[in-house]
Scaffold this active site. Structure first.
Site, PDB file in Angstrom:
ATOM      1  NE  ARG A  58      -2.628  -1.260   3.304  1.00  0.00           N
ATOM      2  CZ  ARG A  58      -2.645  -2.443   3.922  1.00  0.00           C
ATOM      3  NH1 ARG A  58      -3.206  -3.478   3.338  1.00  0.00           N
ATOM      4  NH2 ARG A  58      -2.124  -2.574   5.123  1.00  0.00           N
ATOM      5  CD  GLU A  95       3.552  -9.028  19.219  1.00  0.00           C
ATOM      6  OE1 GLU A  95       2.990  -9.387  20.257  1.00  0.00           O
ATOM      7  OE2 GLU A  95       3.022  -8.255  18.392  1.00  0.00           O
TER       8      GLU A  95
END
Length: 171
Positions: A58, A95
């Site tokens: 994007r 993460e």
């Protein structure tokens, strides 16, 4: 015009408990999209970039029309295995695991002043990795620019360049 009015919120996407801010409704509204590009131009122009860099995917939608509007070139940072030719890679921690981004080795000349763009700033990990990759190439990273920032995730704190978003959500 308030571009925030043209960003759709979708609960529980891509997984339960996540509120996804969808720019497809912004892109589909011609006046809102033109206003977004105008606001981005106003935000990026003072940094005097030589090139704009967009992060897959994007970020391409943000950086490419903005580069055209400002009369600048556009360079892509992509996920692993998507670019032809000689590439420079950068792996970074997520993460849970790692990811890798790449840029074509000849895409940016040393000393080029760049602004990096993406649609959304969340935790800041991907943008920090992109900035690191660009600096390894010798680029001067002037700023990071976004349409949306999730301010409650404090992603801007991971960035050592000026970072700005047109719209901020605090929850």
């Amino acid at each position: 015009m308030n571009i925030k009015d043209h960003i759709r919120s979708i609960p529980d996407f891509p997984k339960p408990g996540i509120l996804f801010y969808d720019i497809s409704t912004l892109l589909a509204h011609a006046d809102a999209w033109q206003e977004t590009v105008r606001q981005l131009s106003d935000a990026v122009r003072p940094h005097k970039p030589d090139l704009l860099v967009g992060i897959e995917s994007r970020g391409f939608l943000v950086a490419a029309p903005l580069a055209l509007s400002l009369g600048l070139g556009f360079v892509m940072i992509r996920k692993r295995g998507k670019l032809p030719g000689d590439i420079i890679t950068h792996s970074y921690d997520l993460e849970y695991g790692t990811d890798t981004i790449e840029i074509q080795a000849d895409a940016i000349k040393p000393g080029a002043r760049v602004v990096v763009l993406d649609d959304l700033l969340a935790t800041g990990g991907t943008m920090a990795a992109a900035i690191s990759l660009l600096r390894r190439m010798g680029a001067e990273v002037a700023a990071a620019q976004f349409i949306i920032e999730l301010g409650f995730l404090n992603g801007a704190a991971k960035l050592d360049v000026p970072a700005q978003a047109l719209v901020t959500y605090e929850s």
